[in-house]
Design a protein around this motif. Structure first.
Motif, mmCIF file in Angstrom:
data_model
loop_
_atom_site.group_PDB
_atom_site.id
_atom_site.type_symbol
_atom_site.label_atom_id
_atom_site.label_comp_id
_atom_site.label_asym_id
_atom_site.label_seq_id
_atom_site.Cartn_x
_atom_site.Cartn_y
_atom_site.Cartn_z
ATOM 1 N N TYR A 155 0.826 -1.208 0.000
ATOM 2 C CA TYR A 155 0.000 0.000 0.000
ATOM 3 C C TYR A 155 0.859 1.256 0.000
ATOM 4 C CZ TYR A 155 -4.026 2.950 1.168
ATOM 5 O OH TYR A 155 -5.017 3.896 1.154
ATOM 6 N N PHE A 156 1.884 1.264 0.857
ATOM 7 C CA PHE A 156 2.787 2.412 0.874
ATOM 8 C C PHE A 156 3.464 2.584 -0.486
ATOM 9 C CE2 PHE A 156 3.040 1.707 5.629
ATOM 10 C CZ PHE A 156 2.439 2.904 5.972
ATOM 11 N N ALA A 157 3.929 1.479 -1.065
ATOM 12 C CA ALA A 157 4.620 1.553 -2.353
ATOM 13 C C ALA A 157 3.698 2.073 -3.445
ATOM 14 C CB ALA A 157 5.167 0.175 -2.733
ATOM 15 N N ALA A 158 2.469 1.578 -3.479
ATOM 16 C CA ALA A 158 1.523 1.985 -4.516
ATOM 17 C C ALA A 158 1.086 3.434 -4.341
ATOM 18 C CB ALA A 158 0.312 1.056 -4.504
ATOM 19 N N LEU A 159 0.919 3.893 -3.093
ATOM 20 C CA LEU A 159 0.561 5.294 -2.870
ATOM 21 C C LEU A 159 1.685 6.225 -3.318
ATOM 22 C CD1 LEU A 159 -1.263 5.450 0.597
ATOM 23 C CD2 LEU A 159 -2.256 5.618 -1.691
ATOM 24 N N GLY B 79 9.566 6.316 1.419
ATOM 25 C CA GLY B 79 10.418 6.019 2.562
ATOM 26 C C GLY B 79 9.756 5.155 3.611
ATOM 27 N N LEU B 80 8.425 5.114 3.597
ATOM 28 C CA LEU B 80 7.683 4.309 4.576
ATOM 29 C C LEU B 80 7.522 2.855 4.154
ATOM 30 C CD1 LEU B 80 4.834 6.854 5.428
ATOM 31 C CD2 LEU B 80 6.846 6.312 6.821
ATOM 32 N N VAL B 81 7.870 2.525 2.918
ATOM 33 C CA VAL B 81 7.617 1.181 2.399
ATOM 34 C C VAL B 81 8.293 0.104 3.243
ATOM 35 C CG1 VAL B 81 7.957 -0.360 0.423
ATOM 36 C CG2 VAL B 81 7.253 2.013 0.051
ATOM 37 N N GLY B 82 9.518 0.340 3.648
ATOM 38 C CA GLY B 82 10.247 -0.671 4.406
ATOM 39 C C GLY B 82 9.991 -0.639 5.900
ATOM 40 N N MET B 83 9.209 0.321 6.370
ATOM 41 C CA MET B 83 9.020 0.482 7.815
ATOM 42 C C MET B 83 8.222 -0.646 8.470
ATOM 43 S SD MET B 83 10.860 3.026 8.668
ATOM 44 C CE MET B 83 11.940 2.377 7.385
ATOM 45 N N PRO B 84 7.157 -1.162 7.846
ATOM 46 C CA PRO B 84 6.465 -2.291 8.491
ATOM 47 C C PRO B 84 7.384 -3.471 8.767
ATOM 48 C CG PRO B 84 5.111 -1.381 6.741
ATOM 49 C CD PRO B 84 6.452 -0.723 6.635
ATOM 50 N N GLN B 85 8.232 -3.800 7.806
ATOM 51 C CA GLN B 85 9.189 -4.891 7.980
ATOM 52 C C GLN B 85 10.240 -4.535 9.022
ATOM 53 O OE1 GLN B 85 9.555 -7.934 6.538
ATOM 54 N NE2 GLN B 85 11.643 -8.408 7.209
ATOM 55 N N LEU B 86 10.767 -3.319 8.953
ATOM 56 C CA LEU B 86 11.850 -2.909 9.849
ATOM 57 C C LEU B 86 11.391 -2.810 11.300
ATOM 58 C CD1 LEU B 86 14.787 -1.878 10.127
ATOM 59 C CD2 LEU B 86 13.893 0.434 9.783
ATOM 60 N N LEU B 87 10.252 -2.161 11.527
ATOM 61 C CA LEU B 87 9.792 -1.910 12.889
ATOM 62 C C LEU B 87 8.904 -3.012 13.448
ATOM 63 C CD1 LEU B 87 8.978 1.907 12.709
ATOM 64 C CD2 LEU B 87 11.119 0.776 13.280
ATOM 65 N N GLY B 88 8.412 -3.868 12.567
ATOM 66 C CA GLY B 88 7.491 -4.894 13.038
ATOM 67 C C GLY B 88 7.982 -6.312 12.942
ATOM 68 N N SER B 89 9.176 -6.518 12.344
ATOM 69 C CA SER B 89 9.614 -7.898 12.140
ATOM 70 C C SER B 89 11.129 -8.062 12.269
ATOM 71 C CB SER B 89 9.154 -8.401 10.776
ATOM 72 O OG SER B 89 9.584 -9.712 10.540
ATOM 73 N N SER B 90 11.889 -7.421 11.385
ATOM 74 C CA SER B 90 13.331 -7.692 11.334
ATOM 75 C C SER B 90 14.127 -6.865 12.332
ATOM 76 C CB SER B 90 13.852 -7.431 9.923
ATOM 77 O OG SER B 90 13.732 -6.057 9.594
ATOM 78 N N TYR B 91 13.725 -5.609 12.566
ATOM 79 C CA TYR B 91 14.387 -4.675 13.483
ATOM 80 C C TYR B 91 15.814 -4.344 13.064
ATOM 81 C CZ TYR B 91 10.557 -6.733 16.126
ATOM 82 O OH TYR B 91 9.333 -7.226 16.500
ATOM 83 N N THR B 92 16.176 -4.702 11.872
ATOM 84 C CA THR B 92 17.493 -4.384 11.336
ATOM 85 C C THR B 92 17.427 -4.419 9.817
ATOM 86 O OG1 THR B 92 19.825 -5.053 11.258
ATOM 87 C CG2 THR B 92 18.215 -6.804 11.411
ATOM 88 N N TYR B 93 18.312 -3.655 9.174
ATOM 89 C CA TYR B 93 18.418 -3.721 7.716
ATOM 90 C C TYR B 93 19.613 -4.598 7.393
ATOM 91 C CZ TYR B 93 18.451 -2.345 2.824
ATOM 92 O OH TYR B 93 18.392 -2.364 1.443
ATOM 93 N N THR C 269 13.451 -6.571 -1.443
ATOM 94 C CA THR C 269 13.708 -5.655 -2.561
ATOM 95 C C THR C 269 12.609 -5.810 -3.605
ATOM 96 O OG1 THR C 269 15.062 -7.301 -3.720
ATOM 97 C CG2 THR C 269 16.202 -5.808 -2.202
ATOM 98 N N GLY C 270 12.559 -4.880 -4.534
ATOM 99 C CA GLY C 270 11.611 -4.968 -5.641
ATOM 100 C C GLY C 270 10.205 -4.517 -5.322
ATOM 101 N N LEU C 271 9.959 -4.009 -4.134
ATOM 102 C CA LEU C 271 8.605 -3.621 -3.753
ATOM 103 C C LEU C 271 8.124 -2.396 -4.530
ATOM 104 C CD1 LEU C 271 8.910 -4.086 0.118
ATOM 105 C CD2 LEU C 271 7.895 -5.651 -1.538
ATOM 106 N N GLY C 272 9.042 -1.560 -4.957
ATOM 107 C CA GLY C 272 8.655 -0.376 -5.713
ATOM 108 C C GLY C 272 8.015 -0.732 -7.039
ATOM 109 N N PHE C 273 8.513 -1.766 -7.684
ATOM 110 C CA PHE C 273 7.953 -2.166 -8.977
ATOM 111 C C PHE C 273 6.584 -2.827 -8.792
ATOM 112 C CE2 PHE C 273 12.595 -2.195 -9.416
ATOM 113 C CZ PHE C 273 12.723 -1.225 -10.393
ATOM 114 N N THR C 274 6.410 -3.530 -7.685
ATOM 115 C CA THR C 274 5.084 -4.060 -7.367
ATOM 116 C C THR C 274 4.103 -2.915 -7.156
ATOM 117 O OG1 THR C 274 6.076 -5.987 -6.296
ATOM 118 C CG2 THR C 274 3.777 -5.514 -5.768
ATOM 119 N N GLY C 275 4.576 -1.840 -6.534
ATOM 120 C CA GLY C 275 3.722 -0.676 -6.318
ATOM 121 C C GLY C 275 3.224 -0.069 -7.616
ATOM 122 N N ILE C 276 4.042 -0.104 -8.660
ATOM 123 C CA ILE C 276 3.612 0.428 -9.959
ATOM 124 C C ILE C 276 2.419 -0.358 -10.484
ATOM 125 C CG2 ILE C 276 4.297 0.771 -12.370
ATOM 126 C CD1 ILE C 276 7.148 1.244 -11.371
#
Length: 375
Positions: free
Chosen positions: A68-72, A260-274, A280-287
């Motif tokens: 959703y973030f990527a598509a918006l 910039g918010l696209v990776g935040m759900p994963q970062l703050l809710g699951s992995s807690y690290t980059y 990767t590739g979420l931007g193209f899915t957003g298109i």
């Protein structure tokens, strides 16, 4: 009643293109399944049943939040007639630097999470603004510049994500990543069922807020009116006093900020690290989802859920002896079909408008013109 019928017709035409694209993709997917010796109805039924399991449902929703973030982000650019292909690079660079900042400090929970989100939006916005500056002052197409910036981002991340810069060695693994964010910088999840290990990303709330703000800015603000006017007819917008260069810069920056918010759900809710395995590739899915959702907040939300369903429910296909790559065919056909469907609907709407104008002129002529006045 007339107004209601016009509204129904307008809504119907808006829904016609994405529905037509989905139906066509299902037909083509069914043909491919049949040719490969699989029953289409049984395959779709298994996917739907698997999607109803709590764990799969949570995964679908989590994927949809990220999409959703990527598509918006893509949609905001589209409404200005800007093609921001650089969402993929913008969110990855934003996630890396936000993770580095988040892992380096410890603050009260609200401030810690807020700092990470602000850093992510600033990095994404500034990185996208580079393409805006190049377009405004050098006339370089944002398509070319954002593609190049994606490549630069990949190289920059490879340079920064090393143990002598922003990364640390993960314990018991060959993987490296930024220092883990402290608990105060994490966003708790929402359990779909009691005592479930897998939870829905807590940033689903932020996604809803961003979606509302997107709708309000685009549809109910003066800035949104100028943005849409510039996207539809730049010359007319200039004639009405709109500063197009300023609009391009602001629009690209806002698009990048959302990216910039696209990776935040994963970062703050699951992995807690980059780390090296960050998605990767979420931007193209957003298109693809932005095209399917016709750049509207609600349409993009539905498209994100559909994409999340296809991605996660396909996992059951391997166990059933059906290649899960069939879902990629479905998604690809949806993207191709939606472009064709929008053009067909646009032509139908144009013809319908011309007929309506002709009908009203013919109805008004006998009242306003005396017999034989046409001579």
């Amino acid at each position: 009643m007339k107004l209601n019928m016009d509204t129904v017709r307008r809504v119907g035409l808006s829904l016609a293109a994405p529905l037509l694209a989905i139906v066509l993709s299902l037909i083509i997917t069914s043909v491919v399944l049949s040719i490969s010796g699989n029953d289409p109805f049984s395959t779709f039924q298994k996917m739907i049943e698997y999607a109803q399991e709590p764990r799969t449902t949570a995964l679908i929703i989590n994927s949809a939040v990220t999409y959703y973030f990527a598509a918006l982000a893509v949609s905001f650019g589209f409404r200005m007639n800007l093609f921001n292909i650089g969402v993929d690079g913008q969110y990855r660079l934003a996630a890396l630097l936000a993770a580095a900042v988040g892992g380096a400090v410890e603050l009260p929970a609200v401030l810690h999470v807020g700092l990470i989100l602000v850093v992510a939006m600033l990095v994404g916005g500034l990185w996208a603004a580079v393409a805006g500056l190049l377009k405004v002052y050098r006339g370089i197409s944002e398509v070319i510049s954002t593609i190049m910036l994606n490549s630069i981002t990949t190289a920059l991340i490879a340079y920064l994500l090393t143990t002598d810069k922003l990364a640390v060695q993960a314990e018991g693994s060959n993987n490296i990543g930024t220092k883990e964010i402290a608990p105060s910088g994490r966003v708790g999840g929402l359990p779909l069922v009691p005592d479930s290990q897998l939870k829905i990303y807590g940033l689903i709330v932020l996604a809803a807020i961003v979606g509302f703000l997107y709708w309000f800015v685009i549809e109910r603000s003066r800035f949104g009116f100028d943005l849409r006017a510039t996207g539809r007819n730049e010359e007319a917008a200039v004639a009405s006093g709109v500063n197009v260069k300023r609009m391009v810069l602001i629009s690209m920056a806002i698009s990048g900020g959302i990216a910039g918010l696209v990776g935040m759900p994963q970062l703050l809710g699951s992995s807690y690290t980059y780390s090296l395995d960050f998605p990767t590739g979420l931007g193209f899915t957003g298109i693809a989802i932005a095209l399917l959702g016709r750049n509207t907040a609600l349409g993009v939300a539905i498209g994100s859920l559909l994409w999340g369903f296809l991605d996660n429910s396909s996992q059951i296909l391997d166990l059933e002896g059906v290649p899960k790559e069939i879902v990629m065919i479905t998604q690809g056909v949806i993207v191709l079909s939606v472009v064709i469907a929008y053009e067909l609907v646009r032509r139908y709407r144009l013809v319908a408008q011309q007929r309506e104008v002709g009908r009203r002129l013919s109805e008004a002529r006998p009242e306003n013109e005396p017999q034989g006045a046409q001579a």
